[in-house]
Design an enzyme around this catalytic site. Structure first.
Site, PDB file in Angstrom:
ATOM      1  N   GLU A  92     -25.136  30.594 -14.212  1.00  0.00           N
ATOM      2  CA  GLU A  92     -24.134  30.962 -13.225  1.00  0.00           C
ATOM      3  C   GLU A  92     -23.962  29.875 -12.167  1.00  0.00           C
ATOM      4  OE1 GLU A  92     -25.042  34.797 -11.605  1.00  0.00           O
ATOM      5  OE2 GLU A  92     -25.200  35.751 -13.564  1.00  0.00           O
ATOM      6  N   CYS A 106     -22.293  26.241  -5.570  1.00  0.00           N
ATOM      7  CA  CYS A 106     -23.721  26.456  -5.783  1.00  0.00           C
ATOM      8  C   CYS A 106     -23.985  26.324  -7.276  1.00  0.00           C
ATOM      9  CB  CYS A 106     -24.105  27.846  -5.272  1.00  0.00           C
ATOM     10  SG  CYS A 106     -25.844  28.245  -5.445  1.00  0.00           S
ATOM     11  N   CYS A 113     -36.277  30.668 -13.909  1.00  0.00           N
ATOM     12  CA  CYS A 113     -37.028  29.879 -12.922  1.00  0.00           C
ATOM     13  C   CYS A 113     -38.492  30.272 -12.970  1.00  0.00           C
ATOM     14  CB  CYS A 113     -36.470  30.122 -11.517  1.00  0.00           C
ATOM     15  SG  CYS A 113     -37.265  29.120 -10.240  1.00  0.00           S
ATOM     16  N   CYS A 117     -40.261  33.713  -7.372  1.00  0.00           N
ATOM     17  CA  CYS A 117     -40.319  34.281  -6.023  1.00  0.00           C
ATOM     18  C   CYS A 117     -39.977  35.768  -6.077  1.00  0.00           C
ATOM     19  CB  CYS A 117     -39.358  33.544  -5.093  1.00  0.00           C
ATOM     20  SG  CYS A 117     -39.768  31.798  -4.867  1.00  0.00           S
ATOM     21  N   CYS A 120     -36.231  37.030  -5.656  1.00  0.00           N
ATOM     22  CA  CYS A 120     -35.175  36.344  -6.391  1.00  0.00           C
ATOM     23  C   CYS A 120     -35.012  36.918  -7.797  1.00  0.00           C
ATOM     24  CB  CYS A 120     -35.487  34.849  -6.469  1.00  0.00           C
ATOM     25  SG  CYS A 120     -34.239  33.897  -7.359  1.00  0.00           S
ATOM     26  N   SER A 195     -32.192  22.392  -2.721  1.00  0.00           N
ATOM     27  CA  SER A 195     -33.110  23.397  -2.176  1.00  0.00           C
ATOM     28  C   SER A 195     -34.294  23.563  -3.109  1.00  0.00           C
ATOM     29  CB  SER A 195     -32.376  24.736  -2.017  1.00  0.00           C
ATOM     30  OG  SER A 195     -33.279  25.740  -1.573  1.00  0.00           O
ATOM     31  N   SER A 218     -37.479  26.187   0.925  1.00  0.00           N
ATOM     32  CA  SER A 218     -37.507  27.647   0.902  1.00  0.00           C
ATOM     33  C   SER A 218     -38.865  28.078   1.472  1.00  0.00           C
ATOM     34  CB  SER A 218     -37.352  28.108  -0.558  1.00  0.00           C
ATOM     35  OG  SER A 218     -36.596  29.270  -0.648  1.00  0.00           O
ATOM     36  N   HIS A 220     -39.790  30.567   4.347  1.00  0.00           N
ATOM     37  CA  HIS A 220     -39.862  32.027   4.472  1.00  0.00           C
ATOM     38  C   HIS A 220     -41.025  32.563   5.302  1.00  0.00           C
ATOM     39  CE1 HIS A 220     -36.658  31.822   1.664  1.00  0.00           C
ATOM     40  NE2 HIS A 220     -37.428  31.410   0.681  1.00  0.00           N
ATOM     41  N   CYS A 338     -27.149  34.864  -2.326  1.00  0.00           N
ATOM     42  CA  CYS A 338     -28.456  34.226  -2.455  1.00  0.00           C
ATOM     43  C   CYS A 338     -29.476  35.172  -3.074  1.00  0.00           C
ATOM     44  CB  CYS A 338     -28.953  33.772  -1.082  1.00  0.00           C
ATOM     45  SG  CYS A 338     -27.950  32.478  -0.351  1.00  0.00           S
TER      46      CYS A 338
END
Length: 358
Positions: A92, A106, A113, A117, A120, A195, A218, A220, A338
């Site tokens: 995507e 984006c 991935c 996380c 996500c 990122s 990232s 957090h 996001c």
């Protein structure tokens, strides 16, 4: 497709031009049309004489991705583009059309991935396959082709889609080199943002090779235990190591590193944690970007921080002199915001591929 020359491979395309005896000026016109004006492959090929047009087209791969479908937000200016790879995986990209008029894209760098996380959706797919450079670049090419009808063009490119870019490091470098190449995209590097969840050595290598590229971490949480709770890789790269990495990046680049802080109720959003983050940022050249949480089905235990508390958190940082903004998430109604990018069908594709190899 594997024997074809990717259109972005400037060296091999130049060799092909010589082999087919195409005038350099005609190839330059093809590249301008395709890479800079959003022309289709057929329209770009029209720049070449009929005698060599077909032979050139037979040797070159213009689009390693197929646009499977498109979803347009009814709330804002976001469009989600779902592409299919040669291996039938779905990835995507998201076009963002903010009120500023600075159209952004984006892009995804992987199928899935491995960072996994907690917040996500991509990380919960249970897989990670790196995309080749051509597939990453084709997301930009096809987005610009769609935008040409709107008299728009992608201005800002952000590597915040599916995947951890620095787990696909060499292909990302190839992409950035093609973006910067005046013969190809000639895209300003200071309008590119990469990122990462935080891979120190790779961040330093990126800054050395492409010092003008913006880097986002990232982060957090600056409390180690809290960060490990939502970012598994934090166990390997603790926050003290990341802070030292930012210091190095500041020296190498002389520009702020963006710190992404997802606001999660009861996890990382107390005013004490805001003060700790402000102290952590002291002496660093950084820009904190607070991100509202976009719910995903795979993490029902996570709840976003309410707006009033986000504002109070931001004020603590601002009062301490830390440059702080709060991100406005676009595309929520099409699951393009996001953390929401996911294609669960890819698991079945991976299973079939594994069975075929067995």
């Amino acid at each position: 497709m594997t024997n074809l020359i990717p259109i972005h491979d400037a060296h091999r395309i130049d060799q092909l031009r010589g082999e087919l005896r195409i005038e350099p000026g005609l190839l330059r016109r093809l590249r301008i049309a395709f890479f800079k004006k959003g022309a289709t492959a057929d329209d770009a090929l029209a720049q070449l004489p009929e005698g060599v047009r077909e032979r050139f087209a037979e040797r070159v791969a213009f689009h390693p991705l197929r646009l499977d479908h498109r979803a347009d937000s009814q709330q804002d200016g976001a469009s989600k583009l779902i592409f299919k790879t040669d291996a039938d995986y779905l990835i995507e990209s998201v076009i963002l059309r903010p009120g500023t008029g600075r159209t952004a894209l984006c892009v995804s760098s992987q199928v899935g991935c491995a960072a996994a996380c907690d917040f996500c959706a991509t990380g919960k797919m249970g897989m990670a396959h790196s995309l080749p450079a051509a597939a990453i670049l084709d997301q930009l090419v096809q987005a610009n082709q769609l935008l040409a009808a709107e008299d728009r063009r992608v201005r800002n490119l952000v590597f915040m889609g599916m995947g951890e870019p620095l787990h696909n490091e060499e292909n990302i470098y190839e992409v950035l080199a093609a973006l910067a190449n005046p013969q190809l995209f000639h895209h300003s590097m200071n309008r590119v943002l990469v990122s990462t969840v935080g891979i120190p050595d790779a961040m330093i290598r990126l800054a050395r090779r492409f010092p003008q590229v913006n880097i986002a971490l990232s982060l957090h949480a600056v409390r180690q235990q809290a960060r490990e709770q939502i970012v598994p890789l934090a166990r390997k790269h603790p926050v003290d190591q990341l802070r030292a990495t930012i210091q190095q990046l500041n020296t190498l680049q002389g520009r702020p590193v963006m710190l992404e802080h997802l606001m999660l109720a009861g996890v990382n959003d107390s005013l004490d944690e805001a003060r700790e983050l402000a102290a952590w940022c002291e002496g660093l050249l950084v820009h904190v970007n607070l991100i509202p949480y976009n719910p995903i089905a795979g993490a029902p235990h996570l709840i976003g921080t309410p707006p009033a508390e986000r504002k109070a958190f931001a004020q603590v940082l601002k009062d301490a002199g830390v440059t702080t903004t709060t991100r406005y998430s676009m595309g929520q109604d099409i699951e393009a915001a996001c953390g929401q990018l996911v294609q669960q069908g890819n698991r079945e594709v991976a299973k079939r591929a594994a069975a075929a190899r067995a």
